[in-house]
Enzyme design. Sequence first.
Site, PDB file in Angstrom:
ATOM      1  N   TYR A 115       0.848  -1.188   0.000  1.00 32.07           N
ATOM      2  CA  TYR A 115       0.000   0.000   0.000  1.00 32.07           C
ATOM      3  C   TYR A 115       0.886   1.242   0.000  1.00 32.07           C
ATOM      4  CZ  TYR A 115      -3.834  -3.100   1.340  1.00 32.07           C
ATOM      5  OH  TYR A 115      -4.776  -4.107   1.366  1.00 32.07           O
ATOM      6  N   SER A 116       0.615   2.155  -0.920  1.00 35.28           N
ATOM      7  CA  SER A 116       1.338   3.426  -0.923  1.00 35.28           C
ATOM      8  C   SER A 116       1.013   4.180   0.362  1.00 35.28           C
ATOM      9  CB  SER A 116       0.932   4.270  -2.132  1.00 35.28           C
ATOM     10  OG  SER A 116       1.286   3.632  -3.334  1.00 35.28           O
ATOM     11  N   CYS A 297      -0.412   6.896 -10.398  1.00 33.50           N
ATOM     12  CA  CYS A 297      -0.650   5.899  -9.367  1.00 33.50           C
ATOM     13  C   CYS A 297      -2.133   5.534  -9.365  1.00 33.50           C
ATOM     14  CB  CYS A 297      -0.233   6.418  -7.987  1.00 33.50           C
ATOM     15  SG  CYS A 297      -0.215   5.128  -6.713  1.00 33.50           S
ATOM     16  N   GLU A 337       3.369   3.798 -11.015  1.00 29.28           N
ATOM     17  CA  GLU A 337       3.070   2.758 -10.034  1.00 29.28           C
ATOM     18  C   GLU A 337       1.581   2.428 -10.169  1.00 29.28           C
ATOM     19  OE1 GLU A 337       3.197   3.208  -5.476  1.00 29.28           O
ATOM     20  OE2 GLU A 337       5.182   2.417  -6.012  1.00 29.28           O
ATOM     21  N   TYR A 339      -1.604  -0.682 -11.114  1.00 30.89           N
ATOM     22  CA  TYR A 339      -1.936  -2.090 -10.863  1.00 30.89           C
ATOM     23  C   TYR A 339      -3.191  -2.474 -11.638  1.00 30.89           C
ATOM     24  CZ  TYR A 339      -4.346   0.799  -7.400  1.00 30.89           C
ATOM     25  OH  TYR A 339      -5.038   1.802  -6.769  1.00 30.89           O
TER      26      TYR A 339
END
Length: 339
Positions: A115-116, A297, A337, A339
């Site tokens: 987790y960022s 992100c 970054e 996903y």
Amino acid sequence: MKLALLTATLASASAFVPQTAPKFGTSLNVKQDFLEYSPYFDHSAVKVNTFKNKAPFTGKVVSTKRIVGPKATGETCHIIIDHEGEFPYIEGQSWGVIPPGNREKDGKPHAVRLYSIASSRYGDDMTGATGSLCVRRATYWCPELQADDPAKKGICSNFLCDTGPGDEVKMTGPSGKVMLMPEEDPTTDYIMVATGTGIAPFRGFVRRLFMEETPAADVYKGQAWLFLGVANSDALLYDDEFQDAKARFPENFRLDYALSREQENKKGGKMYIQDKVEEYADEIFGKLEGGAHMYFCGLKGMMPGIQDMLAGVCESKGIDYDEWIKGLKKAKQWHVEVY
């Protein structure tokens, strides 16, 4: 947003951590400069993987709070974790979380989830002893049951969103250097593009530059431009903080939202993040040509549209897109970054 602070003894700038980690809620009668490298923009000593899967750190939850409105699509929580100053990180890094229990299929411990981190290195209370996560509860709607299927829910996200004060969280990291801010040149422009909880690292950026009395904030003269894509107004994250930064620093902080269920793009369709970014294609291209750093992100689905947009600008200017983007990556101006 800045705190009135009490007197404290500090470690040297190069030490990175205070001599004595203050308890959560303890204010410091100083600027936020006690967790800085020397010089403050030198990232050569940034810590990574201090804690690993086999020897994780155990943090304690300070608070867990739902931060979206009733009409948001799903639940997103802001979770503050006390690490007692023993788990230093900087803006743009991630923490790993190991949910309790074992996997049903083989009885092995659950895998770590990344987790960022959603706070600056000083934490939300600016003591340097906490860090925050922004977590959306992952659920699965079963069309046959016409209800959420608990067997298919996200193990880690549900664990985190269900935590309460004092609950323990096993953590790894910090990880990553891809999303760090290059602070040596205070005139650098930052273009930040997020979907949903991908806002996490950028909240840390904004707090460091505009809400805390950091060495970076003292000298920053560039423009930080934030794009956030969510479904509707109730799903906006940290809007109060971003609006405050925009009001106090109108020349240095810029904010654009893409609300897919409330706005239309220029073609009459839903306004997704890539559509909002495309509205400023030439300006963004110009900033990148001038040395700006661009960050992404969140969901990887936003990337093709944004890359196609920039490719179109390159074509209109007679520039080879592949070579151009290769140049950005070589200059470390392109940070992804997703996903």
